[in-house]
Design a protein around this motif. Structure first.
Motif, PDB file in Angstrom:
ATOM      1  N   GLY A  22     -12.572   5.916 108.835  1.00  0.00           N
ATOM      2  CA  GLY A  22     -11.857   7.018 108.201  1.00  0.00           C
ATOM      3  C   GLY A  22     -12.724   8.270 108.094  1.00  0.00           C
ATOM      4  O   GLY A  22     -12.269   9.377 108.376  1.00  0.00           O
ATOM      5  N   ALA A  23     -13.987   8.077 107.693  1.00  0.00           N
ATOM      6  CA  ALA A  23     -14.899   9.208 107.579  1.00  0.00           C
ATOM      7  C   ALA A  23     -15.194   9.833 108.944  1.00  0.00           C
ATOM      8  O   ALA A  23     -15.234  11.062 109.092  1.00  0.00           O
ATOM      9  N   LEU A  24     -15.394   8.986 109.951  1.00  0.00           N
ATOM     10  CA  LEU A  24     -15.666   9.489 111.296  1.00  0.00           C
ATOM     11  C   LEU A  24     -14.450  10.219 111.867  1.00  0.00           C
ATOM     12  O   LEU A  24     -14.597  11.236 112.559  1.00  0.00           O
ATOM     13  N   LEU A  25     -13.261   9.708 111.589  1.00  0.00           N
ATOM     14  CA  LEU A  25     -12.042  10.382 112.046  1.00  0.00           C
ATOM     15  C   LEU A  25     -11.917  11.759 111.416  1.00  0.00           C
ATOM     16  O   LEU A  25     -11.610  12.749 112.107  1.00  0.00           O
ATOM     17  N   MET A  26     -12.140  11.853 110.104  1.00  0.00           N
ATOM     18  CA  MET A  26     -12.055  13.135 109.419  1.00  0.00           C
ATOM     19  C   MET A  26     -13.091  14.115 109.961  1.00  0.00           C
ATOM     20  O   MET A  26     -12.797  15.294 110.199  1.00  0.00           O
ATOM     21  N   ARG A  27     -14.306  13.610 110.189  1.00  0.00           N
ATOM     22  CA  ARG A  27     -15.363  14.462 110.740  1.00  0.00           C
ATOM     23  C   ARG A  27     -14.995  14.948 112.135  1.00  0.00           C
ATOM     24  O   ARG A  27     -15.203  16.114 112.474  1.00  0.00           O
ATOM     25  N   GLU A  28     -14.420  14.064 112.955  1.00  0.00           N
ATOM     26  CA  GLU A  28     -14.036  14.424 114.320  1.00  0.00           C
ATOM     27  C   GLU A  28     -12.929  15.471 114.317  1.00  0.00           C
ATOM     28  O   GLU A  28     -12.950  16.411 115.119  1.00  0.00           O
ATOM     29  N   VAL A  29     -11.963  15.325 113.412  1.00  0.00           N
ATOM     30  CA  VAL A  29     -10.872  16.300 113.325  1.00  0.00           C
ATOM     31  C   VAL A  29     -11.415  17.675 112.954  1.00  0.00           C
ATOM     32  O   VAL A  29     -11.061  18.689 113.574  1.00  0.00           O
ATOM     33  N   LYS A  97     -24.756  10.900 122.076  1.00  0.00           N
ATOM     34  CA  LYS A  97     -25.913  11.782 121.828  1.00  0.00           C
ATOM     35  C   LYS A  97     -25.667  12.830 120.752  1.00  0.00           C
ATOM     36  O   LYS A  97     -26.533  13.056 119.895  1.00  0.00           O
ATOM     37  N   PRO A  98     -24.508  13.515 120.736  1.00  0.00           N
ATOM     38  CA  PRO A  98     -24.278  14.509 119.676  1.00  0.00           C
ATOM     39  C   PRO A  98     -24.169  13.889 118.282  1.00  0.00           C
ATOM     40  O   PRO A  98     -24.220  14.617 117.285  1.00  0.00           O
ATOM     41  N   ASN A  99     -24.017  12.583 118.210  1.00  0.00           N
ATOM     42  CA  ASN A  99     -23.846  11.911 116.920  1.00  0.00           C
ATOM     43  C   ASN A  99     -24.994  10.977 116.572  1.00  0.00           C
ATOM     44  O   ASN A  99     -24.832  10.080 115.734  1.00  0.00           O
ATOM     45  N   LEU A 100     -26.139  11.174 117.201  1.00  0.00           N
ATOM     46  CA  LEU A 100     -27.272  10.285 116.957  1.00  0.00           C
ATOM     47  C   LEU A 100     -27.737  10.338 115.505  1.00  0.00           C
ATOM     48  O   LEU A 100     -28.237   9.341 114.978  1.00  0.00           O
ATOM     49  N   SER A 101     -27.570  11.486 114.847  1.00  0.00           N
ATOM     50  CA  SER A 101     -28.007  11.593 113.452  1.00  0.00           C
ATOM     51  C   SER A 101     -27.238  10.641 112.545  1.00  0.00           C
ATOM     52  O   SER A 101     -27.750  10.207 111.502  1.00  0.00           O
ATOM     53  N   LEU A 102     -26.008  10.303 112.944  1.00  0.00           N
ATOM     54  CA  LEU A 102     -25.204   9.382 112.134  1.00  0.00           C
ATOM     55  C   LEU A 102     -25.742   7.958 112.185  1.00  0.00           C
ATOM     56  O   LEU A 102     -25.396   7.137 111.340  1.00  0.00           O
ATOM     57  N   MET A 103     -26.567   7.673 113.193  1.00  0.00           N
ATOM     58  CA  MET A 103     -27.102   6.317 113.342  1.00  0.00           C
ATOM     59  C   MET A 103     -28.080   5.946 112.231  1.00  0.00           C
ATOM     60  O   MET A 103     -28.446   4.783 112.079  1.00  0.00           O
ATOM     61  N   TYR A 104     -28.503   6.955 111.431  1.00  0.00           N
ATOM     62  CA  TYR A 104     -29.364   6.634 110.300  1.00  0.00           C
ATOM     63  C   TYR A 104     -28.612   5.823 109.251  1.00  0.00           C
ATOM     64  O   TYR A 104     -29.225   5.102 108.463  1.00  0.00           O
ATOM     65  N   HIS A 105     -27.314   5.956 109.229  1.00  0.00           N
ATOM     66  CA  HIS A 105     -26.512   5.164 108.305  1.00  0.00           C
ATOM     67  C   HIS A 105     -26.324   3.767 108.887  1.00  0.00           C
ATOM     68  O   HIS A 105     -25.824   3.607 109.996  1.00  0.00           O
ATOM     69  N   LEU A 111     -20.130   1.802 118.520  1.00  0.00           N
ATOM     70  CA  LEU A 111     -18.716   1.484 118.719  1.00  0.00           C
ATOM     71  C   LEU A 111     -17.831   2.259 117.748  1.00  0.00           C
ATOM     72  O   LEU A 111     -16.726   2.688 118.114  1.00  0.00           O
ATOM     73  N   ASP A 112     -18.295   2.464 116.522  1.00  0.00           N
ATOM     74  CA  ASP A 112     -17.500   3.199 115.533  1.00  0.00           C
ATOM     75  C   ASP A 112     -17.270   4.640 115.972  1.00  0.00           C
ATOM     76  O   ASP A 112     -16.159   5.177 115.835  1.00  0.00           O
ATOM     77  N   ILE A 113     -18.311   5.272 116.481  1.00  0.00           N
ATOM     78  CA  ILE A 113     -18.194   6.664 116.935  1.00  0.00           C
ATOM     79  C   ILE A 113     -17.177   6.779 118.062  1.00  0.00           C
ATOM     80  O   ILE A 113     -16.331   7.683 118.084  1.00  0.00           O
ATOM     81  N   ALA A 116     -13.515   6.101 116.826  1.00  0.00           N
ATOM     82  CA  ALA A 116     -12.942   7.239 116.093  1.00  0.00           C
ATOM     83  C   ALA A 116     -12.362   8.261 117.071  1.00  0.00           C
ATOM     84  O   ALA A 116     -11.245   8.764 116.874  1.00  0.00           O
ATOM     85  N   ARG A 117     -13.110   8.564 118.119  1.00  0.00           N
ATOM     86  CA  ARG A 117     -12.611   9.515 119.115  1.00  0.00           C
ATOM     87  C   ARG A 117     -11.389   8.970 119.844  1.00  0.00           C
ATOM     88  O   ARG A 117     -10.426   9.705 120.119  1.00  0.00           O
ATOM     89  N   LEU A 118     -11.425   7.696 120.166  1.00  0.00           N
ATOM     90  CA  LEU A 118     -10.312   7.098 120.909  1.00  0.00           C
ATOM     91  C   LEU A 118      -9.052   7.012 120.058  1.00  0.00           C
ATOM     92  O   LEU A 118      -7.942   7.229 120.558  1.00  0.00           O
ATOM     93  N   MET A 119      -9.212   6.688 118.790  1.00  0.00           N
ATOM     94  CA  MET A 119      -8.056   6.653 117.897  1.00  0.00           C
ATOM     95  C   MET A 119      -7.434   8.031 117.769  1.00  0.00           C
ATOM     96  O   MET A 119      -6.198   8.175 117.760  1.00  0.00           O
TER      97      MET A 119
END
Length: 266
Positions: A22-29, A97-105, A111-113, A116-119
């Protein structure tokens, strides 16, 4: 006992997974569409404009594509199907690559990243197809689907194909840049073979046998069979694209597992 433990673990993990997606979807939008103009409505307005453009072009040129079917129905079912499977890999390749910073979580995985884009992409194409169908039906440009469940089944199998192909190409693209270079021309070359601009029944037998090896053709024929199956003879075998999708999914998950081990957060 082991099965109960596994089920309990999955049930406990699902709320976390749901919040992450849900958070990744909102961020992507917000990242893709922002808060200006019509914002997230571009999610389905953009594919609607593409489909309307093709429909208008085919109608004005009188393109019949070898069939007596209404060109609006033909264009709607054909080009909407193309947007569903073709845009997913394009949005997924290079998404890590543009979302590597999220990997700290710890909860966020590669797969989640991608999911989110595919959904988001699948939702846009689906809403576009649904809204255009309702508009055309309401103004009596097309008739309601003869078998709605068949339309939904064909659409779902095609969406699964787009997702599995996108995951596999995204994983391979992380290992080699040539995948990104090859996909874009390949997508244009595959488009004429996808069944969007022809019916299988109007082709010679040799061509039919060849094109039925293309999984998207089966899905497009299913969707059209659900819409106006009484007006033509559809050629498809649902089990064929399902098997292809299952194989692609397994290959994609295996490659993503390797990629996940090599990803280094920035």
């Amino acid at each position: 006992m082991a099965a109960d433990s596994t089920f309990a673990s999955l049930r406990a993990a699902w709320p976390i997974q749901r919040r992450v997606l849900g958070a990744l979807l909102m961020r992507e939008v917000l990242t893709r569409y922002g808060r200006h103009n019509i914002g997230f409505l571009w999610l389905f307005v953009e594919p609607m404009l593409f489909t309307l453009g093709v429909t208008a072009l085919w109608s004005l040129t009188g393109a019949s594509h070898g069939t007596s079917l209404p060109i609006v129905s033909f264009a709607l079912t054909g080009y909407s199907s193309v947007l569903l499977w073709r845009n997913m890999p394009s949005r997924s390749i290079g998404a890590v690559k543009p979302n590597l910073s999220l990997m700290y979580h710890r909860q966020v995985k590669v797969l989640d990243i991608l999911l989110a884009r595919l959904m988001l992409e699948g939702a846009g194409a689906t809403i576009s197809f649904t809204v255009l169908s309702l508009i055309f039906i309401s103004i009596e440009w097309i008739q309601p689907p003869e078998d709605l469940l068949l339309v939904i089944a064909g659409w779902a199998i095609l969406a699964w194909f787009g997702i599995s192909l996108a995951l596999l190409l995204a994983a391979l693209a992380e290992r080699s840049e040539i995948v990104d270079k090859l996909w874009h021309p390949a997508a244009y070359l595959i488009f004429p073979l996808s069944g969007a601009a022809f019916l299988v029944e109007i082709l010679p037998k040799n061509a039919q046998d060849f094109l039925l090896y293309v999984p998207m053709v089966h899905c497009t024929e299913m969707i059209r069979d659900g819409y106006f199956g009484s007006k033509f003879h559809a050629h498809y075998t649902p089990s064929y694209p399902i098997v292809i999708n299952a194989v692609l999914t397994l290959l994609a998950l295996a490659q993503l597992r390797k990629v996940s081990r090599e990803v280094i957060p920035e």
